[in-house]
Design a protein around this motif. Structure first.
Motif, PDB file in Angstrom:
ATOM      1  N   ASP A  49      -5.306   7.619   8.355  1.00  0.00           N
ATOM      2  CA  ASP A  49      -5.765   6.035   8.440  1.00  0.00           C
ATOM      3  C   ASP A  49      -6.636   5.610   7.287  1.00  0.00           C
ATOM      4  OD1 ASP A  49      -6.154   3.808  10.487  1.00  0.00           O
ATOM      5  OD2 ASP A  49      -8.404   4.513   9.978  1.00  0.00           O
ATOM      6  N   GLN A  50      -7.263   6.583   6.889  1.00  0.00           N
ATOM      7  CA  GLN A  50      -8.199   6.212   5.605  1.00  0.00           C
ATOM      8  C   GLN A  50      -7.535   5.668   4.448  1.00  0.00           C
ATOM      9  OE1 GLN A  50     -11.322   5.859   6.021  1.00  0.00           O
ATOM     10  NE2 GLN A  50     -11.876   5.189   3.634  1.00  0.00           N
ATOM     11  N   LYS A  51      -6.439   6.743   4.460  1.00  0.00           N
ATOM     12  CA  LYS A  51      -5.628   6.451   3.332  1.00  0.00           C
ATOM     13  C   LYS A  51      -4.756   5.323   3.214  1.00  0.00           C
ATOM     14  CE  LYS A  51      -4.109   8.253  -0.563  1.00  0.00           C
ATOM     15  NZ  LYS A  51      -4.508   8.598  -1.807  1.00  0.00           N
ATOM     16  N   TYR A  52      -4.397   4.631   4.665  1.00  0.00           N
ATOM     17  CA  TYR A  52      -3.691   3.643   4.870  1.00  0.00           C
ATOM     18  C   TYR A  52      -4.461   2.401   4.531  1.00  0.00           C
ATOM     19  CZ  TYR A  52      -1.784  -0.290   7.366  1.00  0.00           C
ATOM     20  OH  TYR A  52      -1.621  -1.703   7.989  1.00  0.00           O
ATOM     21  N   ARG A  53      -5.806   2.514   4.715  1.00  0.00           N
ATOM     22  CA  ARG A  53      -6.771   1.399   4.505  1.00  0.00           C
ATOM     23  C   ARG A  53      -6.746   1.086   2.984  1.00  0.00           C
ATOM     24  NH1 ARG A  53      -9.703  -0.419   8.996  1.00  0.00           N
ATOM     25  NH2 ARG A  53      -9.492   0.939  10.861  1.00  0.00           N
ATOM     26  N   GLU A  54      -7.019   2.194   2.324  1.00  0.00           N
ATOM     27  CA  GLU A  54      -7.210   2.181   0.957  1.00  0.00           C
ATOM     28  C   GLU A  54      -6.032   1.613   0.226  1.00  0.00           C
ATOM     29  OE1 GLU A  54      -8.048   6.061  -0.383  1.00  0.00           O
ATOM     30  OE2 GLU A  54     -10.093   6.137   0.506  1.00  0.00           O
ATOM     31  N   THR A  55      -4.860   2.024   0.784  1.00  0.00           N
ATOM     32  CA  THR A  55      -3.486   1.309   0.251  1.00  0.00           C
ATOM     33  C   THR A  55      -3.379  -0.020   0.317  1.00  0.00           C
ATOM     34  OG1 THR A  55      -2.655   3.872   0.568  1.00  0.00           O
ATOM     35  CG2 THR A  55      -1.018   2.053   0.082  1.00  0.00           C
ATOM     36  N   ASP A  56      -3.610  -0.233   1.764  1.00  0.00           N
ATOM     37  CA  ASP A  56      -3.603  -1.759   2.236  1.00  0.00           C
ATOM     38  C   ASP A  56      -4.613  -2.674   1.195  1.00  0.00           C
ATOM     39  OD1 ASP A  56      -2.639  -3.804   4.149  1.00  0.00           O
ATOM     40  OD2 ASP A  56      -4.813  -3.727   4.525  1.00  0.00           O
ATOM     41  N   LEU A  57      -5.992  -2.025   0.964  1.00  0.00           N
ATOM     42  CA  LEU A  57      -6.624  -2.810   0.078  1.00  0.00           C
ATOM     43  C   LEU A  57      -6.167  -2.811  -1.057  1.00  0.00           C
ATOM     44  CD1 LEU A  57      -9.467  -4.295   0.152  1.00  0.00           C
ATOM     45  CD2 LEU A  57     -10.526  -1.991  -0.470  1.00  0.00           C
ATOM     46  N   ALA A  59      -3.148  -2.994  -2.148  1.00  0.00           N
ATOM     47  CA  ALA A  59      -2.034  -3.993  -1.923  1.00  0.00           C
ATOM     48  C   ALA A  59      -2.707  -5.285  -1.955  1.00  0.00           C
ATOM     49  CB  ALA A  59      -1.396  -3.834  -0.829  1.00  0.00           C
ATOM     50  N   LYS A  60      -3.707  -5.618  -1.331  1.00  0.00           N
ATOM     51  CA  LYS A  60      -4.259  -7.070  -1.311  1.00  0.00           C
ATOM     52  C   LYS A  60      -4.723  -7.555  -2.445  1.00  0.00           C
ATOM     53  CE  LYS A  60      -5.369  -7.037   3.826  1.00  0.00           C
ATOM     54  NZ  LYS A  60      -6.415  -7.057   4.881  1.00  0.00           N
ATOM     55  N   HIS A  61      -5.507  -6.631  -3.263  1.00  0.00           N
ATOM     56  CA  HIS A  61      -5.965  -6.834  -4.703  1.00  0.00           C
ATOM     57  C   HIS A  61      -4.747  -6.958  -5.362  1.00  0.00           C
ATOM     58  CE1 HIS A  61     -10.164  -4.614  -4.030  1.00  0.00           C
ATOM     59  NE2 HIS A  61     -10.168  -5.637  -3.453  1.00  0.00           N
ATOM     60  N   LEU A  62      -3.851  -6.481  -5.465  1.00  0.00           N
ATOM     61  CA  LEU A  62      -2.802  -6.710  -6.235  1.00  0.00           C
ATOM     62  C   LEU A  62      -2.117  -7.955  -5.823  1.00  0.00           C
ATOM     63  CD1 LEU A  62      -0.829  -3.217  -6.262  1.00  0.00           C
ATOM     64  CD2 LEU A  62      -2.183  -4.384  -8.288  1.00  0.00           C
ATOM     65  N   GLN A  63      -1.968  -8.351  -4.618  1.00  0.00           N
ATOM     66  CA  GLN A  63      -1.446  -9.764  -4.421  1.00  0.00           C
ATOM     67  C   GLN A  63      -2.282 -10.764  -4.761  1.00  0.00           C
ATOM     68  OE1 GLN A  63      -1.277 -10.056  -0.082  1.00  0.00           O
ATOM     69  NE2 GLN A  63       0.144 -12.038  -0.222  1.00  0.00           N
ATOM     70  N   LEU A  64      -3.741 -10.553  -4.496  1.00  0.00           N
ATOM     71  CA  LEU A  64      -4.645 -11.782  -5.011  1.00  0.00           C
ATOM     72  C   LEU A  64      -4.568 -11.761  -6.691  1.00  0.00           C
ATOM     73  CD1 LEU A  64      -7.006 -13.812  -4.390  1.00  0.00           C
ATOM     74  CD2 LEU A  64      -8.493 -11.426  -4.431  1.00  0.00           C
ATOM     75  N   LEU A  65      -4.519 -10.437  -7.286  1.00  0.00           N
ATOM     76  CA  LEU A  65      -4.349 -10.866  -8.673  1.00  0.00           C
ATOM     77  C   LEU A  65      -3.212 -11.737  -8.989  1.00  0.00           C
ATOM     78  CD1 LEU A  65      -5.406  -7.197  -9.829  1.00  0.00           C
ATOM     79  CD2 LEU A  65      -6.649  -9.329 -10.209  1.00  0.00           C
ATOM     80  N   TRP A  66      -1.911 -11.295  -8.365  1.00  0.00           N
ATOM     81  CA  TRP A  66      -0.780 -12.015  -8.646  1.00  0.00           C
ATOM     82  C   TRP A  66      -1.110 -13.559  -8.487  1.00  0.00           C
ATOM     83  CZ3 TRP A  66       2.462 -14.767  -5.531  1.00  0.00           C
ATOM     84  CH2 TRP A  66       3.804 -15.284  -6.169  1.00  0.00           C
ATOM     85  N   ILE A  67      -1.773 -13.959  -7.466  1.00  0.00           N
ATOM     86  CA  ILE A  67      -2.207 -15.334  -7.125  1.00  0.00           C
ATOM     87  C   ILE A  67      -3.101 -15.842  -8.472  1.00  0.00           C
ATOM     88  CG2 ILE A  67      -3.105 -16.924  -5.796  1.00  0.00           C
ATOM     89  CD1 ILE A  67      -2.443 -15.196  -3.338  1.00  0.00           C
TER      90      ILE A  67
END
Length: 718
Positions: A49-57, A59-67
């Motif tokens: 679950d911790q690994k999932y949260r890190e991966t999800d965060l 991914a969000k950072h990558l999405q924000l950087l793309w924006i």
């Protein structure tokens, strides 16, 4: 045709759904863990679950950087969408770009705070975009406000990208941008125009060298130019008021209140000065110039110029009275400024050092005559019968022990046997008490005073020091009076008093301010001098109160170590003496000896009254406290006599001298002796109530004390 295709599509969807359902049934949760990914093997559910949260965060950072990347690219393209170079954005584009800049600032904030590498790169891109936006604003400002060959132009509207670009909207965007970023380039450029317009446009008009013309060259384009003026004697004309209105209108084109405030005082004062200096010309052309003046003030007031003269002029039908009042105010301001120049210039210090001794008449009020309260006619007393050993004549007076208790004069009689072994106090010691006598007071008839003629004020000649400032100030006041032709000099005299107060040495050092203001011989300056001296006296009285408040008058006779030093008597008397000597040793005596003498007398009377009132207000006074009061009173008398002798006076001429001496008698004598003094006419400075209060506080309650009080009331009230 469409229905057939719809049916085929539905069959394909059903087939896909069927295969997905079969695939779901054919797999288990264990099949989801890939055997070739070792990092997922042997992991707990919490770790996964911790690994999932890190991966999800991430991914969000990558999405924000793309924006952010797309937003940066969009902003960069906005400054030159056609890639032609020198592109100028219109007002709509500027507003949209500014909103995107605000959005970009918000989005890059977390990266700037948490990730130095990514944050610094994004911050650099943000600053480049802000710089590009600033260049757009600078370019547009240069098109709106121009200066060519000494002519200033303002374009209230431009055509940008086939759209109208208003100066007012542009300045609104500039204000929004500068408040957000803190970059104030356009505002700084605007502020640079203020002194330029002041020097190039307004100064020639104020100095009566040029008029101003406002020329509308094209639509939304206005130029202001200098024009030749009439000679100074004819300068006040319709051309002058046209010039003022032209300048006000030109400044109004910027719709900037700070510009209006910058020129407000200068424009308002120039109107007042020009009209006042040429008041005769104005009255000769009253109809035309009055209308021009009202129109000029009306234009300024309606467009946000808070012109002070507007409140003075009123409407056109009141212009005549307003102009006369305006002229009077102008003359008053001119001479107040002359006073300011004099007091702040080099001439005042020279005049202040130019002393002159002048003889003046001083009216001395009669010294107070202390009339005793009206007394009854003498009452004959019977002859006392001869005494005999067996006679019980004193039975009604009580026993000897009761009388001693009532008098209380010899309580603690042995407390001071060792006084000779103690160090001598610098304060004058208490006078030895008179021998006491027991028995009833001998009734006597209080002598009825002879009526005395009412004393009259006396006049003496004294020498005071004045300065040459009096003549210089009087010449300015006389010139003002001759020009305005009125007797009301309150404004100019108030200015004289205030300038003098700030420029002269303080009154506690020299009397020059007091002497010079009174020498002007105006009620306003005389009252001002008296008020300032009154304030100085209040400060001196306050110092005396602080000195004597520090004395400990409490009943500490049980203490063997109580001395004048420990009870504060020595300190208070020393401070009192130093205060008086400081005044006498100062230069005050050289500048007004009579006023200094009066001041020393008033301070002495104040000190005496303070201590005597302390006796009167005490509820109970012991023998030891009586000694304290006596030492203080006698020491005050000694100090006052020495200091007053230095200023040509005597302590026995003080208004409180008799009361001081009578207070010493009251706290150092038996009731018998006090009543003897009473019937001899003493204690006339004490009211009946004060005298009774002292007796009640000094002597313990007894029949003897009450009979004495009754006698005093009968004599005083009869």
């Amino acid at each position: 045709m469409l229905s057939q295709r719809l049916q085929e599509t539905e069959k394909q969807l059903q087939s896909v759904n069927s295969r997905i359902a079969q695939f779901r049934l054919s797999i288990s949760p264990a099949d989801l863990i890939a055997e070739d990914v070792p990092e997922f093997q042997n992991q707990t559910l919490y770790q996964l679950d911790q690994k999932y949260r890190e991966t999800d965060l991430a991914a969000k950072h990558l999405q924000l950087l793309w924006i952010i990347k797309n937003l940066v690219h969009e902003l960069q393209v906005s400054f030159d969408p056609l890639d032609e170079g020198n592109y100028v954005c219109d007002i709509t584009e500027l507003q949209g770009i500014l909103q995107n800049i605000k959005s970009l600032k918000t989005k890059i904030g977390p990266f700037v705070r948490e990730n130095f590498i990514i944050g610094s790169t994004l911050q650099e891109s943000y600053e480049d975009i802000v710089e590009s936006y600033q260049k757009q604003l600078d370019s547009l400002f240069a098109r709106h406000v121009l200066q060519q060959n000494g002519t200033f132009k303002v374009l209230t509207a431009l055509t940008i990208n086939q759209q109208q670009h208003l100066l007012k909207e542009f300045l609104s965007v500039v204000l929004d941008f500068e408040e957000f970023t803190g970059n104030c380039n356009v505002t700084e450029k605007l502020n640079e125009l203020k002194p330029k317009w002041d020097k190039k446009l307004l100064d020639p008009l104020v100095n009566k060298k040029k008029y101003l013309l406002l020329v509308p060259e094209l639509e939304h384009e206005y130029a202001i130019e200098l024009a030749d003026a009439l000679p100074p004697a004819q300068f006040l004309s319709s051309y002058y008021f046209d010039s003022v209105r032209n300048f006000v209108t030109f400044v109004n084109l910027l719709d900037n209140q700070s510009f209006k405030n910058y020129y407000l005082t200068k424009v308002s004062n120039n109107i007042v000065n020009t009209v006042s200096e040429s008041i005769e010309v104005f009255l000769q052309n009253r109809d035309q110039l009055s209308e021009d003046l009202v129109n000029t003030i009306g234009l300024a007031s309606k467009s946000g110029w808070n012109v002070q003269i507007a409140r003075s002029l009123g409407s056109l039908d009141q212009i005549n009275n307003s102009i006369s009042r305006l002229h009077h105010e102008w003359v008053t301001d001119k001479y107040i400024n002359n006073l300011r120049v004099y007091f702040n210039g080099p001439e005042f210090p020279r005049d202040l050092q130019n002393f002159k001794e002048v003889e003046i008449e001083v009216v001395h009020e009669p010294e107070p005559v202390h009339e005793p309260e009206p007394e009854p006619e003498p009452i004959p007393q019977p002859e006392p019968e001869p005494e005999s050993e067996g006679d019980d004549w004193d039975d009604e007076w009580g026993s000897e022990e009761e009388e001693e208790a009532a008098d209380g004069w010899d309580e603690d009689w042995d407390n001071d046997w060792d006084d000779d072994d103690k160090p001598k106090s610098p304060v004058k010691p208490k006078s030895p008490a008179k021998p006491k006598r027991h028995g009833p007071p001998l009734p006597k008839v209080q002598q009825k005073p002879q009526p005395k003629p009412k004393p009259q004020p006396t006049v003496s000649v004294d020498v005071v020091t004045r300065t040459a400032v009096v003549e210089s100030v009087r010449s300015i006041v006389d010139a003002y009076r001759s020009e305005v032709g009125v007797e009301d000099l309150s404004d100019i005299l108030f200015a004289v008093s205030e300038f003098a107060l700030m420029s002269y040495p303080p009154l506690h050092e020299l009397f020059l301010l007091y002497n010079d203001l009174k020498a002007l011989e105006f009620d306003e300056t005389t009252n001002f001098a008296e008020t300032q001296w009154k304030h100085t006296r209040i400060q001196l009285f306050g110092q005396l109160n602080a000195f004597f408040t520090a004395i400990d008058f409490t009943n500490d006779d049980a203490s063997d170590v109580a001395t004048d030093d420990s009870t504060g008597i020595t300190g208070a008397i020393t401070q009192f003496r130093e205060c008086l000597e400081r005044l006498v040793d100062s230069s005050m005596a050289k500048t007004n000896r009579d006023l200094l003498r009066t001041t020393v007398c008033d301070l002495s009377n104040h000190a005496n009254t303070w201590v005597v009132n302390g006796i009167i207000s005490s509820k109970e006074i012991s023998e030891f406290q009586c000694e304290k009061f006596t030492r203080v009173l006698e020491s005050l008398d000694e100090v006052e006599a020495a200091v007053l002798a230095r200023v040509g006076s005597e302590s026995n001429r003080l208004a409180t001298y008799n009361k001081l001496k009578q207070a010493i008698l009251l706290v150092n004598n038996h009731l018998n002796d006090i009543m003897e003094h009473f019937y001899q006419g003493d204690f006339f400075d004490f009211s009946t109530q004060e005298l009774i209060l002292v007796l009640q506080s000094v002597f313990v309650q007894s029949d003897l004390r009450e009979r004495c009080i009754l006698e005093i009331l009968e004599v005083r009230n009869s």
